[in-house]
Design a protein around this motif. Structure first.
Motif, PDB file in Angstrom:
ATOM      1  N   ARG A 422       0.842  -1.206   0.000  1.00 47.02           N
ATOM      2  CA  ARG A 422       0.000   0.000   0.000  1.00 47.02           C
ATOM      3  C   ARG A 422       0.870   1.246   0.000  1.00 47.02           C
ATOM      4  N   ARG A 423       1.904   1.247   0.804  1.00 49.22           N
ATOM      5  CA  ARG A 423       2.807   2.409   0.847  1.00 49.22           C
ATOM      6  C   ARG A 423       3.506   2.622  -0.494  1.00 49.22           C
ATOM      7  N   SER A 424       3.826   1.516  -1.188  1.00 52.00           N
ATOM      8  CA  SER A 424       4.486   1.666  -2.488  1.00 52.00           C
ATOM      9  C   SER A 424       3.524   2.236  -3.528  1.00 52.00           C
ATOM     10  N   VAL A 425       2.214   2.007  -3.354  1.00 49.14           N
ATOM     11  CA  VAL A 425       1.228   2.649  -4.236  1.00 49.14           C
ATOM     12  C   VAL A 425       1.353   4.165  -4.123  1.00 49.14           C
ATOM     13  N   VAL A 426       1.399   4.651  -2.891  1.00 53.88           N
ATOM     14  CA  VAL A 426       1.524   6.093  -2.652  1.00 53.88           C
ATOM     15  C   VAL A 426       2.830   6.612  -3.224  1.00 53.88           C
ATOM     16  N   TRP A 427       3.894   5.832  -3.053  1.00 49.75           N
ATOM     17  CA  TRP A 427       5.207   6.259  -3.547  1.00 49.75           C
ATOM     18  C   TRP A 427       5.209   6.393  -5.063  1.00 49.75           C
ATOM     19  N   TRP A 428       4.650   5.405  -5.770  1.00 51.98           N
ATOM     20  CA  TRP A 428       4.629   5.464  -7.232  1.00 51.98           C
ATOM     21  C   TRP A 428       3.729   6.589  -7.742  1.00 51.98           C
ATOM     22  N   LEU A 429       2.627   6.864  -7.064  1.00 55.05           N
ATOM     23  CA  LEU A 429       1.772   7.977  -7.479  1.00 55.05           C
ATOM     24  C   LEU A 429       2.487   9.309  -7.298  1.00 55.05           C
ATOM     25  N   GLY A 430       3.241   9.444  -6.202  1.00 54.81           N
ATOM     26  CA  GLY A 430       4.030  10.655  -6.013  1.00 54.81           C
ATOM     27  C   GLY A 430       5.085  10.809  -7.092  1.00 54.81           C
TER      28      GLY A 430
END
Length: 704
Positions: A422-430
């Motif tokens: 889930r955290r990597s989802v946020v990272w890739w969107l950023g």
């Protein structure tokens, strides 16, 4: 008998072809045709195998990229899949856009049902000759399946097919690399005390020596379609080689900064968890083994972060990020254990953690679905984010299963992994937002929705084709595992589309394609794996260079090449898959610019060196056209005669080209889904095991 001889002479004359032009209201349709023989194996009613010669009539005409397969008799699915792969490979070698021609194959064979992929190589050679205008030698035959990467894959019945090639008048017979030595069964009858005993033993046969001594037939191994074309035509194809330079200022700026930030944050997280572990007093509370286990976990994190530091120094930014990602999973695991220990009720805490994670994941899904990238590079990052949404959802579902089974350690593993996904989802969107802000690369021109539909269709075909072939050949553990993973990617792609994650669906479809293709490429000799990996790497580098030529910096593709390179020695199968995905992603990014698959130059075909006596194009010259048209018409009438002669004892035979050579094609049952955890652990239900090959698809689990 005369009819049969005429048929064989006709079948062995692939250099004769015809061009026909048909005027329509809007355009002129040019049709080019060549007839080539293809050796195969028929099983007789008594169970013995016999070499037979099939006839392929191969045609191209200007069109829209359709592939049509007609067999007399009927064909199984693997023949249709082989025809499509052969046409696509030929277009790539000839440097002709695939969607500018329609492709037709008609096979005639002495069997009621035609099955097996061994004519794939021959079809690819014929299509290449038609598209490039090179005549084919009439004394060369070949056998071999066509792999998606253009290599020639293994088939069965080599000795029987060599005999069929000899009977068809060939002086050179091409076989897949690694199959000049075959094993055959020898039956011996022993008499003792009035009883007879039939004993069976296996012996190796050098087909090259055997064929030379018995039939004066030369047998030669070929690794790929290009080598086969060279043997058929005398044209030497100069293979394009990549420059091999992955360095690019934009990639270093974006991924270099991101990996350093991740590394810094992970070290801070490690210090925090260590402090909390010191204060928890687990040993004093009667939990010394738990404390010891957590300290070992943190030591492993520290070692990984040191390796990540070294990778950053060598510009292996994505490799560093993957090491940080693995470290963060372990840190999250330790954090959950400490928080559960401090809670009044561990079960209530875990359920609450799970519910919070589900809510946060849904928010991440909505954000990923609503993000509209402006650049091709930004689209790659959004696609990576959406793919990780699906992976996190799968992990969360697996955690639910573990909680229901009362397996708390397993549930904590899955929850930790899901949280980091889930955290990597946020990272890739950023990262996507940052890439769009700095104008990283070409603007998104081609609509991704249509490409997503096309890739999903291609994935369905690729997985279905691979399931049939691998079911026939009885492939080993690696091929089966890759195929199972490809099937799961395909299911995830369908689900992602239903959840509004269209870009993620496209990339999951691409992963399914790559996985199915890799599964096929591993069928055969393990000795060829290193060569397959090297070819896959070169293809990835070439596609990255073409993508850059179209104005795209393919961050995702470069990242996967970086990561794959770190796995070549420890996990070559993972490297093969990651290189394949890198090549596919880079090519897709080029298509999304709207300038074509070969960049701004539009030229990605092979360079050729013609022989001293340059061959006349297949369709030039009125004499060739007249003779070829007559030949094609004659084959239809002659077929009945030769089938009567060659198939006299095979009225009920079935033609086979696979390793099994006998029996029906069986579609394998898909195994239960195996959700992977860090450190090479696979979970199937509540059981945990370590795979002997160092964790199949470890790269999938480790990528950030």
């Amino acid at each position: 008998m005369l009819v049969a001889l005429l048929f064989l002479v006709t079948a062995a004359s692939p250099a004769l072809a015809a061009e026909r032009q048909v005027e329509t209201d809007t355009s002129t349709i040019t049709t080019r045709t060549v007839v080539v023989p293809a050796p195969a194996v028929a099983e007789l009613p008594d169970g013995t195998l016999r070499g037979v010669t099939s006839v392929l009539e191969v045609t191209v005409r200007n069109g829209t990229g359709d592939v049509f397969m007609d067999t007399r008799p009927l064909a199984q699915l693997d023949m249709q899949g082989s025809a499509r792969l052969a046409a696509a490979t030929a277009a790539s070698i000839a440097g002709v856009p695939f969607d500018q021609h329609d492709h037709f194959v008609t096979m005639r064979a002495a069997a009621p049902i035609v099955g097996g992929p061994s004519a794939g190589g021959t079809m690819a050679v014929a299509f290449t000759a038609l598209l490039a205008g090179w005549p084919l030698r009439d004394d060369v035959l070949m056998t071999g399946m066509i792999n998606p990467d253009g290599t020639i894959g293994p088939v069965g019945g080599i000795l029987e097919k060599a005999e069929a090639a000899h009977e068809a008048g060939a002086s050179l017979f091409l076989v897949p690399e690694g199959q000049a030595i075959v094993v055959r069964q020898v039956h011996e009858v022993h008499e003792e005390g009035g009883f007879q005993e039939v004993r069976t033993r296996q012996e190796e046969v050098d087909v090259r020596q055997y064929a030379a001594d018995k039939w004066d037939l030369e047998v030669r191994e070929v690794a790929d379609v290009q080598a086969a074309v060279e043997n058929f035509t005398g044209v030497r194809i100069v293979r394009e080689t990549p420059k091999g330079d992955l360095d690019h200022p934009l990639f270093e700026e974006v991924m270099g900064e991101a990996s350093r930030d991740q590394l810094r944050d992970a070290r801070a997280e490690l210090a925090r968890v260590e402090t909390e572990l010191d204060a928890a007093g687990l040993a004093e509370a009667g939990r010394p083994q738990t404390e010891e286990s957590l300290r070992g976990l943190l030591d492993r994190v520290r070692t990984r972060l040191d390796r990540a530091d070294a990778a950053v120094g060598e510009k292996g930014f994505y490799t560093a990020s993957s090491l940080v990602f693995q470290s963060r999973i372990d840190l999250r695991k330790a954090d959950i254990v400490l928080r559960a220990f401090a809670a009044d009720d561990q079960s209530t805490f875990l359920i609450g953690f799970r519910d919070t994670l589900e809510a946060e994941l849904e928010e991440a899904r909505k954000e990923a679905a609503d993000t509209t990238p402006q650049t091709v590079t930004g689209l790659e990052a959004v696609g990576a984010a959406q793919v990780r949404v699906m992976e996190a959802k799968d992990l969360l579902a697996a955690a639910d299963g573990a909680l229901e089974a009362g397996d708390v350690p397993d549930a904590i593993d899955r929850l930790a992994f899901a949280e980091e996904r889930r955290r990597s989802v946020v990272w890739w969107l950023g990262l996507a937002e940052e890439l769009d802000e700095i104008g990283a690369g070409a603007t998104l021109e081609a609509p991704p929705d249509r490409l997503a539909r096309d890739t999903l269709t291609a994935a369905l075909q690729a997985v279905g084709y691979a399931e049939v072939l691998i079911g026939q050949t009885g492939a080993g553990t690696l091929s089966s595992a890759l195929l199972a993973e490809a099937g799961q990617d395909l299911e995830s792609a369908l689900e992602a589309g239903r959840l509004g994650l269209q870009v993620g669906s496209m990339y999951l479809s691409l992963e399914a394609q790559v996985g199915a293709h890799a599964a096929l490429s591993l069928v055969g000799s393990d000795a060829l794996l290193a060569d397959r990996v090297e070819r896959s790497r070169d293809r990835a580098l070439l596609e990255i260079e073409r993508s850059r030529g179209a104005g795209v910096e393919p961050v995702l593709a470069v990242s996967y090449v970086d990561f794959a390179s770190s796995l070549v020695d420890s996990s070559p199968v993972d490297a093969l898959v990651l290189y394949g995905f890198a090549a596919t992603v880079a090519r897709t990014s080029t298509l999304l610019t709207g300038v074509g698959p070969c960049g701004l130059s539009g030229d990605c075909g092979a360079q050729v060196v013609l022989p001293e006596n340059e061959p006349e194009p297949l369709w030039s010259g009125p004499e060739a056209a007249v003779v070829a048209v007559g030949m094609i018409a004659f084959v239809g009438g002659a077929t009945a005669g030769v089938l009567a002669v060659r198939g006299r004892d095979a009225d009920r035979t079935t033609q086979h080209d696979s390793h099994s050579a006998t029996g029906p094609v069986v579609r394998p049952l898909r195994p239960r889904r195996m959700v992977a955890l860090p450190e090479g652990r696979h979970h199937n239900g509540a059981a945990t095991q370590r795979t002997h090959q160092g964790a199949i698809l470890a790269g999938r689990r480790a990528r950030p």
